[in-house]
Write a protein that holds these residues in place. Structure first.
Motif, PDB file in Angstrom:
ATOM      1  N   TYR A  53     -27.659  -7.737 -24.622  1.00  0.00           N
ATOM      2  CA  TYR A  53     -26.555  -7.990 -25.551  1.00  0.00           C
ATOM      3  C   TYR A  53     -25.200  -7.801 -24.878  1.00  0.00           C
ATOM      4  O   TYR A  53     -24.256  -8.557 -25.143  1.00  0.00           O
ATOM      5  N   ARG A  54     -25.115  -6.812 -23.982  1.00  0.00           N
ATOM      6  CA  ARG A  54     -23.798  -6.559 -23.344  1.00  0.00           C
ATOM      7  C   ARG A  54     -23.373  -7.755 -22.489  1.00  0.00           C
ATOM      8  O   ARG A  54     -22.187  -7.972 -22.278  1.00  0.00           O
ATOM      9  N   LYS A  59     -22.419 -10.668 -25.485  1.00  0.00           N
ATOM     10  CA  LYS A  59     -21.336 -10.445 -26.449  1.00  0.00           C
ATOM     11  C   LYS A  59     -19.990 -11.018 -26.000  1.00  0.00           C
ATOM     12  O   LYS A  59     -19.336 -11.730 -26.771  1.00  0.00           O
ATOM     13  N   LEU A 108     -20.050 -14.698 -26.358  1.00  0.00           N
ATOM     14  CA  LEU A 108     -20.072 -15.107 -27.768  1.00  0.00           C
ATOM     15  C   LEU A 108     -18.658 -15.005 -28.354  1.00  0.00           C
ATOM     16  O   LEU A 108     -18.192 -15.915 -29.061  1.00  0.00           O
ATOM     17  N   LEU A 109     -17.957 -13.909 -28.018  1.00  0.00           N
ATOM     18  CA  LEU A 109     -16.580 -13.755 -28.508  1.00  0.00           C
ATOM     19  C   LEU A 109     -15.682 -14.850 -27.932  1.00  0.00           C
ATOM     20  O   LEU A 109     -14.782 -15.354 -28.595  1.00  0.00           O
ATOM     21  N   LEU A 111     -27.990 -16.026 -30.978  1.00  0.00           N
ATOM     22  CA  LEU A 111     -27.049 -15.016 -31.465  1.00  0.00           C
ATOM     23  C   LEU A 111     -25.867 -15.746 -32.064  1.00  0.00           C
ATOM     24  O   LEU A 111     -25.228 -16.571 -31.402  1.00  0.00           O
ATOM     25  N   LEU A 121     -22.194 -15.850 -34.153  1.00  0.00           N
ATOM     26  CA  LEU A 121     -20.945 -15.117 -34.371  1.00  0.00           C
ATOM     27  C   LEU A 121     -20.201 -15.696 -35.560  1.00  0.00           C
ATOM     28  O   LEU A 121     -20.005 -16.914 -35.654  1.00  0.00           O
ATOM     29  N   GLU A 156     -24.575  -6.575 -35.448  1.00  0.00           N
ATOM     30  CA  GLU A 156     -23.326  -5.818 -35.340  1.00  0.00           C
ATOM     31  C   GLU A 156     -22.309  -6.311 -36.364  1.00  0.00           C
ATOM     32  O   GLU A 156     -22.215  -7.509 -36.614  1.00  0.00           O
ATOM     33  N   ARG A 173     -26.104  -3.949 -40.518  1.00  0.00           N
ATOM     34  CA  ARG A 173     -26.880  -3.768 -39.305  1.00  0.00           C
ATOM     35  C   ARG A 173     -28.369  -3.516 -39.598  1.00  0.00           C
ATOM     36  O   ARG A 173     -28.707  -2.649 -40.403  1.00  0.00           O
ATOM     37  N   VAL A 226     -22.159 -10.291 -35.747  1.00  0.00           N
ATOM     38  CA  VAL A 226     -23.141 -11.003 -34.922  1.00  0.00           C
ATOM     39  C   VAL A 226     -24.522 -10.753 -35.495  1.00  0.00           C
ATOM     40  O   VAL A 226     -24.849  -9.636 -35.888  1.00  0.00           O
ATOM     41  N   ALA A 240     -29.763  -3.686 -29.392  1.00  0.00           N
ATOM     42  CA  ALA A 240     -29.337  -5.084 -29.565  1.00  0.00           C
ATOM     43  C   ALA A 240     -29.864  -6.017 -28.475  1.00  0.00           C
ATOM     44  O   ALA A 240     -29.554  -7.205 -28.491  1.00  0.00           O
ATOM     45  N   ASP A 241     -30.649  -5.485 -27.525  1.00  0.00           N
ATOM     46  CA  ASP A 241     -31.258  -6.353 -26.501  1.00  0.00           C
ATOM     47  C   ASP A 241     -32.524  -7.006 -27.057  1.00  0.00           C
ATOM     48  O   ASP A 241     -33.164  -6.476 -27.980  1.00  0.00           O
TER      49      ASP A 241
END
Ligand code: GTQ
Length: 357
Positions: free
Chosen positions: A54-55, A58, A61-62, A100, A102, A124, A141, A164, A314-315
């Motif tokens: 996820y890291r 993210k 995605l943003l 994923l 957004l 999230e 969540r 997300v 979140a992975d």
């Protein structure tokens, strides 16, 4: 004792003019391809064990949120694609699609319905909602929200931070069947009644006395939102009740029928006790693991071919069917909670479901 396979004739063994004559008539000899479509003992698996952190996703995605307005995306999604199928196929396994999605504060993803079934697992952010078949489902969540085949759904967001969620669809299968399409619609009217309130306690079913109040009972999908609070509490209660039991798992089910919540994919939540290692039975369906709380290392495969993914919150990772999978919670003090999606209902309905160990 199984009889060994004999070696079959190859395409190159045939005269070129013969192969050409066949092709002109839209004919193909089976024997050069027989072992490819019916391999010995185990299917040929395109699905490759793959993990998505996820890291890593993210920030991208943003950035999609800056690059592409919602009106130009309808659904702003980065698809978790399995390289074993080719990224362009946008599939995690033969039947499972993962994305994923957004949604930014104030945005609205307009109402549509489609033949593939979907669920959302909220990753999230607070304040978003999905209205499904007239029922407004808050998204917090860990909540699981169904948008089953044919039901209108739209997403909105009244909160202040990006939201997300993980989309899980049976799109690859329905697309392969040449049965995938969508219809756009109007903003939905909100109707009275919420399945997550009507079915709060397991085994206790809302029982309308008057026929005209029995609307929900006739619904194919009476419960559309499964709050994480309830799923988590159910797992903790199960853990307290069955300290003897190795695997602690719940299935997201249709509360009226007890069947899987949707027709094609199965959805579950699994709890790993602190320090627990859990070797899953080897079964035919492919699986997806997504960490809701805690961490887990996931071993997929056997011997030297084993791949290990260290998943934190979140992975997500996927594992092909017919392959050993082992989960481990390395924390000495915290339980781990994992959302699982798999192809079990599909395999069971088609009669190809197998457990091999
Ligand atoms: O939110 O309706 O990831 O229609 C793919 C297709 C999400 C949705 C996806 C969809 C949606």
């Amino acid at each position: 004792m199984n009889a060994p396979d004999t070696e079959l004739g190859r395409l190159e063994d045939l005269p070129a003019d013969y192969v050409d004559a066949l092709r002109r008539l839209n004919l193909v000899p089976l024997w050069p391809s027989l072992r490819a479509v019916l391999p010995p003992h185990k299917p040929r698996l395109n699905t490759r064990a793959t993990a998505w952190a996820y890291r890593d996703i993210k920030p991208l995605l943003l950035r999609a949120g800056e690059l592409t307005p919602i009106e130009k995306a309808e659904r702003r999604v980065l698809v978790l694609a399995n390289p074993g199928h080719g990224l362009d196929k946008m599939q995690a396994s033969a039947a499972i699609y993962l994305g994923l999605q957004l949604l930014l504060p104030g945005e609205w993803a307009p109402s549509h319905r489609h033949t593939p079934n979907a669920v959302r697992m909220v990753v999230e952010g607070e304040g978003a909602w999905t209205t499904v078949d007239g029922e407004k489902c808050p998204m917090s969540r860990g909540d699981l929200i169904l948008t089953p085949t044919g039901l209108w759904h739209e997403h909105g967001h009244d909160g202040g931070q990006p939201v997300v969620w993980l989309d899980v669809l049976d799109l690859p299968l329905v697309h392969y069947m040449e049965a995938s399409y969508h219809i756009n619609g109007q903003r939905q009217q909100q109707l009275p009644g919420r399945g997550d309130r009507a079915y709060t306690r397991g085994g206790l079913l809302p029982t309308p006395v008057f026929e005209h109040e029995a609307a929900r009972r006739g619904k194919a999908y009476p419960m559309l939102r499964y709050p994480w609070q309830e799923a988590r509490a159910a797992l903790l209660a199960l853990a307290a009740d069955r300290p003897d039991q190795q695997a602690l798992q719940i299935t997201y089910a249709n509360p009226e029928t007890g069947a899987h919540a949707e027709n094609i994919l199965g959805f579950y939540a699994l709890m790993l006790r602190p320090g627990q290692t859990l070797a899953l039975p080897v079964r035919s369906p492919a699986m997806v693991f997504h960490v809701i709380e805690g961490g887990a290392s996931v071993d997929v495969g056997e011997g030297a071919d084993t791949q290990r993914f260290a998943l934190t919150e979140a992975d997500t990772c996927c594992a092909p069917g017919y392959t050993p999978v082992s989960l481990r919670n390395a924390s000495a003090s915290e339980a781990a909670f994992i959302f699982i999606a798999d192809e079990t209902p599909l395999h069971q309905k088609l009669g190809v479901f197998e457990v091999r160990s």
